[in-house]
Enzyme design. Sequence first.
Site, PDB file in Angstrom:
ATOM      1  N   CYS A 115      66.652  52.264  49.520  1.00 50.06           N
ATOM      2  CA  CYS A 115      66.740  52.750  48.144  1.00 50.06           C
ATOM      3  C   CYS A 115      66.562  54.265  48.094  1.00 50.06           C
ATOM      4  O   CYS A 115      67.416  54.995  48.574  1.00 50.06           O
ATOM      5  CB  CYS A 115      65.730  52.008  47.271  1.00 50.06           C
ATOM      6  N   HIS A 243      66.227  45.922  48.654  1.00 50.96           N
ATOM      7  CA  HIS A 243      64.851  46.064  49.166  1.00 50.96           C
ATOM      8  C   HIS A 243      64.436  44.881  50.037  1.00 50.96           C
ATOM      9  O   HIS A 243      63.904  43.894  49.511  1.00 50.96           O
ATOM     10  CB  HIS A 243      63.882  46.155  47.994  1.00 50.96           C
ATOM     11  N   GLU A 245      61.881  44.727  51.956  1.00 46.40           N
ATOM     12  CA  GLU A 245      60.415  44.612  51.968  1.00 46.40           C
ATOM     13  C   GLU A 245      59.909  43.845  50.749  1.00 46.40           C
ATOM     14  O   GLU A 245      58.762  43.393  50.742  1.00 46.40           O
ATOM     15  CB  GLU A 245      59.779  46.009  52.036  1.00 46.40           C
TER      16      GLU A 245
END
Lengths: 289, 1002
Positions: A115, A243, A245
């Site tokens: 990002c 994302h 994570e």
Amino acid sequence: MQKNNDNSSSSFGTRSAPKALVLTGFGLNCDWETTYALELAGAEAHRVHINQLVMGEEIGEIARLEDYQIFAFIGGFSWGDDHGAGVIFATKLLYNIGEDILRFIEEGNLVIGICNGYQAMVNVGLLPGFDGDYRSRTVALIGNDCGNFRDQWVHLEVEKASPCVFTRGLEHLELPVRHGEGKFYAEESVIKDLEEKNQVVVRYADSEGNSANGSYPDNPNGSMNDIAGICDSTGRVFGLMPHPEAYSHWTNHPNWTGLKERYRRGGEPYPQEGYGIQIFRNAVEYFRQ
Amino acid sequence: MVARLEITLKSDLFDAEGEAIRRKARDYFNIQLDEVRTIHVLTIDAQLSQEQLESARRQIFTNPVSQISSFKPLAPSFDWAIWVGFRPGVRDNPGSTAVEAMEDLFKIRFQPEEAVYTSRLYLLQGKRLGRDKRGYRLVERIAKELLANDLIQQWRIYSTEEWNPQEGIGIIVPKVRLAHEPTVATLPISSDEELQALSQKRNLALHPNDVPVIRSYFLRPEVRTARSEVGLSDPTDVELEYISQARSDHCNHNTFQGKFYYRDLGTGETQVVDNIFKTCIQAPTLELKQRKGWVVSVLWDNAGVASFDQDTYYVITGETHNSPSNMEAYGGALTGIVGVYRDPMGTGKGSRLIAGTYGYCVGYRDYRGPLKPHLHPRRLLDGVIEGVRDGGNKSGIPTPYGQVFFDHGYMGKCLVFVTALGMMPATVSGTPSEQKTTTAGDLIIMCGGRVGKDGIHGVTASSEIYSEDTPAGHVQIGDPYTQKKMHDFLLEARDRGLIAFITDNGGGGLSSSIGESARFSQGALVELDKVPLKYEGLDLWEIWVSESQERMTVAIKPEDLKRFMQLSEKHEVESTVIGQYTDSGRLQITYHGKTCAYVDLALLESGFPQWEFEAEWVEPEYRGLKEPVLGPPEGHRRILLTMLSRPNIASKEWVVRQYDHEVQGTSAVKHLVGAERDVPNDGVVLRPRLDSLRGLAMAQALNPTYSRIDAYHMTACTIDETVRRLLAVGGSLGHLGGVDNFCWPNIQYDPESNPDGKLKAAQLVRANWALRDYCLGFGIPLLSGKDSMYVDGNLEGDFGERHKVSGLETLQFTGTSVIEDVQRCLTMEPKVPGDFLYVLGVTRNELAGSEYYDLYGYTGLNVPQVKLKEVLPLYQALEQSTRGEILASVHGIYRGGLGVHLALMAMAGGLGLEVELTKVPAEGVKRDDVLLYSESAGRFIVTVAPGDRAEFEERFKGLPWGCVGRVTEKQKLAVRGLGGNVLFRVGLQQLKSAWKKPFGKL
């Protein structure tokens, strides 16, 4: 989770665990979960403030890039993204630790940008990194066509031919996107090069795994050729808008309660880990080979 | 020299920002534009060389792939152009980061008078716009009602003819120039009248009853003697401003601590209700704290603290930011959310933010009537959504939940609720994290932003009714970037044990934060000349009360100063020692060594008379409320589709998706769920510790229309709804935390300006009685709460006349619950065809204040009531069933009733439902429409797998439940009425398109 020290290391790191540097500060904000995801994948991850690399001596907290094998540029709103997403972040990196980063890549280490971190990498020129040129800015991430910041989960198809280290063995992924400026844009010739050199790593798709073909919201931002993430020629430098994570646990997925009902009735165990961890595990595995 | 840099997208690239403006001009004003393109302008007012400017242009501000830029005007041909920039002194966040970027690139420091100012140039193409006066008026409308708010911005309009292609917009530098020597004024107080007049003139908003107390203090001989020793006589403006801030309703909650003479006009009985805060909030919460070991710290700090697990606490508070948002929606809401985030940061020794939520109450988006609010509700709502979006997203804090409610009453003043949740370890450096104190000798440090004229008198303005003379100075723009840096810095400082005390600078600025923290050590000495300023020329009282944002006040030990400052430098946060805590019993303020304030702290703790209110309650039937004479309808299918399209029911996905609700990786149950992830779930669940399966459930409710009948039941239903929302996701009755946010119209009776003030006062008392009764009944300690008391506006009508518009009496209730294992959480969508569908709880004829009655323009009399004895056993059984994992989905029945909520479930599951109304447990309901749309409290819809059916029914033995049908593969909601006939059969796609019709394209 509430660690008493920024630099506290993984509890489950082993001697062979590669060390990962998670860059923080100046409005970056995915530091805790990226650190956690890296540790879950087997790395020894440290949160390091940008100024520890830039002016470590003055503030009495020195960090050195050469002590690490994985460098994570994380998501967030660095400098408020006020002059374009990742713009000032890129300037800060380039004119303070640019040489260190190039050396880090040349020495065979891994870099991931997610990002805001991806946006900065593109602005520095670390990506697409055609044939070892990590200084040319040839692609851009610009304002979403929908005109708004948008949070949604997307389907991603992984390009099998890509040399990307982080996506080895992966075919299909679901991850959240959360951005206002994620539209992948480059001149046609650059896109052609990227595709011919297999540097496109992940593309937005529909729920069946078919190409999104630019259609909203499967392609959430209007990215050209549905490009969601790219890597350099070596496959060791990777950037993406979604994302990974944020999918560290199976309950992160928006439809997990439906899945659970099926597992429960079928007497099957629950999966626990989220699929996003695979991306980080691939990075750790890379150093174990 | 001043340089103007213009940056724009390459001409072949789609300009999404411009397109959004084109679309809004069409949708909002019916102005047809062909294209809008935007140019970003940086006006650089600094001593930089040509080379440096060029280098900044290329290396920082221009993306060579997508943008072009120039120090000369870039505008190509256009029909009209609008330039919009900030007024002097308005916070310009991109301007500041531009300075930071150039300072880093050139390794220089900008001088105090140097700055960068950002602005925008919009180029409008529109064949149908016209270049004449009419065209100008249309363009002016776009400038005024879409692009700029004249409170904070200035604009210029250029026609093609007027445009000078060489000069462009010229050089516009909105620099603050205050050719003013800072002064202290001594204010005469020879009579109460004089002080009262002074209060009016200086906008101190002192309550008339406080005036004599303040005067007598300054006339006391021993006070005068002590003051003369430091060179003071009559009070200074710094002192009176300090007292005014501390005594304001916003800071002191004089209303809730007031004395109410409550009279029931029906029975003639009168009672004195003394201090509703003490009796209805404090006492029940303390009683519950005794019983509930998980309540850690309540009723004194910036936010409440509760136990999450053995070594972690969660922290919660809720705020409103109504007045500023009503005037500048974006800035007000942004300042509101970043402001409430500072509360958990300033709770105990500081907590890390883990979530924020929003609640917006506004007028109808499509309002076309004659009233002229400062901002049209549509624009206001757009602005507050964006303000909270930037505040939350840029802070890296998820915004997982929120609500939007429309009612005409909020035209007078909108409501913007913001809630913040944080986490902290139970101990910090071996000491309890929730405790803090200041000690004589501790240094007073101000961290974060600098002080300007912003927000002066914000606190007193929010304690007043909105009118055109409300000073605009209290409108500000928050700066989440600066605050995020400060947040990261202060948490590190906390973990190293450097923080003795911390609190935020919000309402009242330093005056509040130091004034309140000095009560611990019993004194403070503040050197105002040390406070870093944005620009010179502020008077001392302004420095003292300024509400410039993003600041915290911290107490540290002198020996920790070096370490603290080093960390501050690491995070590039400005921290300044501005004084020292003392035990002198006094607040002493100096400026270059000369005392300008010297006030006994005890003054504010005693001697002020309670505020008094007359409250008169009239039972609704005596106020003329009645049940409507309404024959049974026939078009049931159309009713349902119409209900789904009503603004308070319709999909608000467009709001939810603008908020990052997954940052921090903690999202376990999202607000939008279902097969297509577009239907709002009852509540949300976070897993705030990534290494644990424990979850924190969160939900909010508001039901202001029930206040039209009785605010007691409004409150009861709102609390009940919150509890059900928590239970639906897997929360437990054993851990229910609450936050009450009251927003009320003015309750001070005045025969001319507030003729129904006594009724509104009675409603407030009744609402608090319900708060007490139901918090005790459900076992909900109030972890935090706030009130905002002047939700009224005087709006201009068609003929220049003014109408007072009051908001509905509103309570937003927030609930939290801790869940042992998030894997037991549930979502509302039916999951498997063939499952059984149950309705739990009793439906009664309770349609007053409902969405259904509102469809016909009725209020009604039978307001939903919460029968604790009936619902509690049901809730216990539900909780056990969730724990036992025998339910497939749970959904509460809320606004809109059974019909609407069956439709929502069917849409969410992407599965059909077959329902027989005869099986729905009901009392005194003989009609299908009543059964479908009554809003009786205490009800749920659940689905159960065939294999779990027996166990489920065993658990609910003796309780009101009915197996009303099945989940099917057919994509239809099919309902049979009480007569056994098919009432309607509607396709899911049709339901969804009705439900998404009003806002689906936003």
